[in-house]
Design an enzyme around this catalytic site. Sequence first.
Site, PDB file in Angstrom:
ATOM      1  N   GLU A 331       0.710  -1.087  -0.014  1.00 53.01           N
ATOM      2  CA  GLU A 331       0.128   0.137  -0.126  1.00 53.01           C
ATOM      3  C   GLU A 331       0.906   1.197  -0.104  1.00 53.01           C
ATOM      4  O   GLU A 331      -0.168   2.285  -0.488  1.00 53.01           O
ATOM      5  CB  GLU A 331      -0.615  -0.159   1.296  1.00 53.01           C
ATOM      6  CG  GLU A 331      -1.878  -0.559   1.454  1.00 53.01           C
ATOM      7  CD  GLU A 331      -1.886  -2.263   1.613  1.00 53.01           C
ATOM      8  OE1 GLU A 331      -0.880  -2.828   1.752  1.00 53.01           O
ATOM      9  OE2 GLU A 331      -2.267  -3.143   2.347  1.00 53.01           O
ATOM     10  N   LYS A 440       0.585  -9.957  23.731  1.00 53.14           N
ATOM     11  CA  LYS A 440       0.567  -9.774  25.093  1.00 53.14           C
ATOM     12  C   LYS A 440       0.533 -10.194  26.704  1.00 53.14           C
ATOM     13  O   LYS A 440      -0.462 -10.786  26.684  1.00 53.14           O
ATOM     14  CB  LYS A 440      -1.259  -8.988  25.244  1.00 53.14           C
ATOM     15  CG  LYS A 440      -1.162  -7.198  25.828  1.00 53.14           C
ATOM     16  CD  LYS A 440      -2.592  -6.226  25.329  1.00 53.14           C
ATOM     17  CE  LYS A 440      -2.209  -4.656  25.495  1.00 53.14           C
ATOM     18  NZ  LYS A 440      -2.662  -4.242  25.273  1.00 53.14           N
ATOM     19  N   TRP A 445       3.454  -5.657  26.447  1.00 52.31           N
ATOM     20  CA  TRP A 445       3.299  -6.662  25.295  1.00 52.31           C
ATOM     21  C   TRP A 445       5.112  -7.281  25.183  1.00 52.31           C
ATOM     22  O   TRP A 445       6.448  -6.045  25.791  1.00 52.31           O
ATOM     23  CB  TRP A 445       4.094  -4.617  24.537  1.00 52.31           C
ATOM     24  CG  TRP A 445       1.874  -4.711  23.513  1.00 52.31           C
ATOM     25  CD1 TRP A 445       1.260  -4.792  24.410  1.00 52.31           C
ATOM     26  CD2 TRP A 445       1.873  -3.241  22.451  1.00 52.31           C
ATOM     27  NE1 TRP A 445      -0.290  -4.268  24.003  1.00 52.31           N
ATOM     28  CE2 TRP A 445       0.230  -3.458  22.854  1.00 52.31           C
ATOM     29  CE3 TRP A 445       2.186  -2.551  22.190  1.00 52.31           C
ATOM     30  CZ2 TRP A 445       0.065  -2.641  22.173  1.00 52.31           C
ATOM     31  CZ3 TRP A 445       1.692  -1.257  21.457  1.00 52.31           C
ATOM     32  CH2 TRP A 445       0.494  -1.761  21.341  1.00 52.31           C
TER      33      TRP A 445
HETATM   34  P1  AMP Z   1       3.143  -6.604   2.127  1.00 52.72           P
HETATM   35  O1  AMP Z   1       2.662  -5.493   1.596  1.00 52.72           O
HETATM   36  O2  AMP Z   1       3.408  -8.012   1.939  1.00 52.72           O
HETATM   37  O3  AMP Z   1       4.370  -6.372   1.042  1.00 52.72           O
HETATM   38  O4  AMP Z   1       3.708  -6.891   3.692  1.00 52.72           O
HETATM   39  C1  AMP Z   1       4.252  -5.210   4.136  1.00 52.72           C
HETATM   40  C2  AMP Z   1       4.404  -5.594   5.860  1.00 52.72           C
HETATM   41  O5  AMP Z   1       5.759  -5.976   5.612  1.00 52.72           O
HETATM   42  C3  AMP Z   1       4.257  -4.602   6.864  1.00 52.72           C
HETATM   43  O6  AMP Z   1       3.285  -3.777   6.868  1.00 52.72           O
HETATM   44  C4  AMP Z   1       5.548  -5.352   7.275  1.00 52.72           C
HETATM   45  O7  AMP Z   1       4.251  -5.610   8.126  1.00 52.72           O
HETATM   46  C5  AMP Z   1       6.473  -5.714   7.248  1.00 52.72           C
HETATM   47  N1  AMP Z   1       7.148  -5.560   6.878  1.00 52.72           N
HETATM   48  C6  AMP Z   1       7.979  -4.539   5.433  1.00 52.72           C
HETATM   49  N2  AMP Z   1       9.300  -4.429   5.500  1.00 52.72           N
HETATM   50  C7  AMP Z   1       9.430  -4.699   7.106  1.00 52.72           C
HETATM   51  C8  AMP Z   1      11.087  -4.803   7.800  1.00 52.72           C
HETATM   52  N3  AMP Z   1      11.981  -4.238   7.206  1.00 52.72           N
HETATM   53  N4  AMP Z   1      11.041  -4.938   9.428  1.00 52.72           N
HETATM   54  C9  AMP Z   1       9.584  -5.360   9.505  1.00 52.72           C
HETATM   55  N5  AMP Z   1       8.412  -5.692   8.846  1.00 52.72           N
HETATM   56  C10 AMP Z   1       8.308  -5.813   7.954  1.00 52.72           C
END
Ligand code: AMP
Length: 542
Positions: A331, A440, A445
Amino acid sequence: MLGKMMDFQLTIPVVMRHAARIHGDTEIVSKLADGSLHRYRYADAFKRAAKLAGALEKLGVKQGDVIGTLAWNSYRHFELYYGIPGVGAVCHTINPRLSDEQFDFVLNDAEDQWVFVDADFLPLMSRLADKFKTVKGYVVLCDEEAMPAHELPNVYCYETLLAEQSGEFDWPELEENQACGICYTSGTTGNPKGVVYSHRSTVLISLTANTSSSVGMLPEDSLLAVVPMFHVNAWNIPYAGAMAGAKMVFPGRFMGDGQALAELMNAERVRFASGVPTVWLALLQYLRESNTKLETVERLMVGGAATPLALMQAFEEEQGIFMQQGWGMTETSPLGTMNMPTPSMMAMEKDEQFALRKTVGRPTFGIEVRIVDDALNEMPWDGKSPGSFQVRGPWVCSQYLGIEKADAHTEDGWFDTGDIAVIDSKGYVSITDRSKDVIKSGGEWISSADLENAVMAHDKVLEAAAIGVYHPKWSERPLLIVVSKPGEEVSEQELKDFLETQVTRWWIPESILFTTELPHTATGKISKKDLREQYRDFSYEG
Ligand code: AMP
């Protein structure tokens, strides 16, 4: 008073014209399915994109039509990235790892008219074709000799279609707010949702990616896009790299193959590469086993999932490579935050430096961020108060395809990412959890990301995931599920003792379980949803 500047539309053909004219000699190298390399130059690629545009016109494609692509990273996919939006159609990149149900859903939801497929995906299309309501036919990304046998109607050969075209194409004038691409979210809950990128949002994010406080690509750079072109425009490398005039290297179907990546990196003098943590883990393992040195790579960009600190340290210590982490999502097109080295960071002691580098960095220009509590009160940027991470900016989704209201939006116009974060006083963001994954315990947390990171610092651990499970006293407690490295054995007690040195004592799970493989989503992330399902019957005694 209004500004008196040209109303010049920011569209993908502008990127194409620039790269063709200014960087026409720069190479694009692709590893093909048979392991051989294909190489040509930007000028050739855009000439073929014009042929593709002619072919699309011949197939009856109109402005606004959605055209699917189901392909690995390669020069033909690169041509689709330009030819499809160039004629005013919309490039819907489809993830080949979707389940059958998700395939039906996304193709029908986006109303794909044609699908351009790599030859090895044609059997998959044949199997599912009955369910596709709007697809008129398929174009197979190969030449005539390589056309696979099939029983589908309206199947064309890409190279034959292109060969019929002169390469002279009168590209239409486009509006910058027209859609250029669609990518579906991973769909960890419910059906995937279509995110629709515009020419403007794509050009703007690619410009930002090229600034040195973000990804910072250079002319004559050599870039390896390991991040798949079927997911969020391969983090816009095919556009940003072309703007900069960087050489592009595509690994084809070998993106998870450590040996193939290492060979490609050394042979093509790659300086910069991008990918999710899983591929860098595979690469590291190969480098260690084969005692190989990456000769030219300076930076590895990593994101899409939490990056284990141990991985960053290993690349730095063993290979002298700076691994830089970013955060983003489908997004957000996806670039949201980036952790670029700064002079003050590089002057820090290693421990302090890595504490900063394990954050996802700071918002890149154009993205504004905030953390809020449930009543939308802003939380302080003190590095310790967690809140829901919300963002806004010109390349953040405002509505999903076909859904009237983007339900993740707040009343005051922010996009709720579903992530929980803390932000420090300088703007460095740490993602502590997905909101639905938080653990939690007794009202406090526990960050599953931090717990996973901590256990993955152990030399015998390959991968780990933490989930919250029911506990009669604390309502929830963490459960760690660990995959040990091939040939290594590690005991539960050993890991608990190790965790004592890494995290606060009450975070240490009462149980650590071992498995041979963790479930992953179509984009290669650990699927907590599947993991919770697998360990549904596990519960702690009081
Ligand atoms: P997507 O839309 O499949 O690319 O997933 C997005 C989600 O991936 C984000 O909302 C995060 O939860 C996770 N995400 C992306 N980059 C990172 C990062 N560097 N560290 C932790 N989570 C990440």
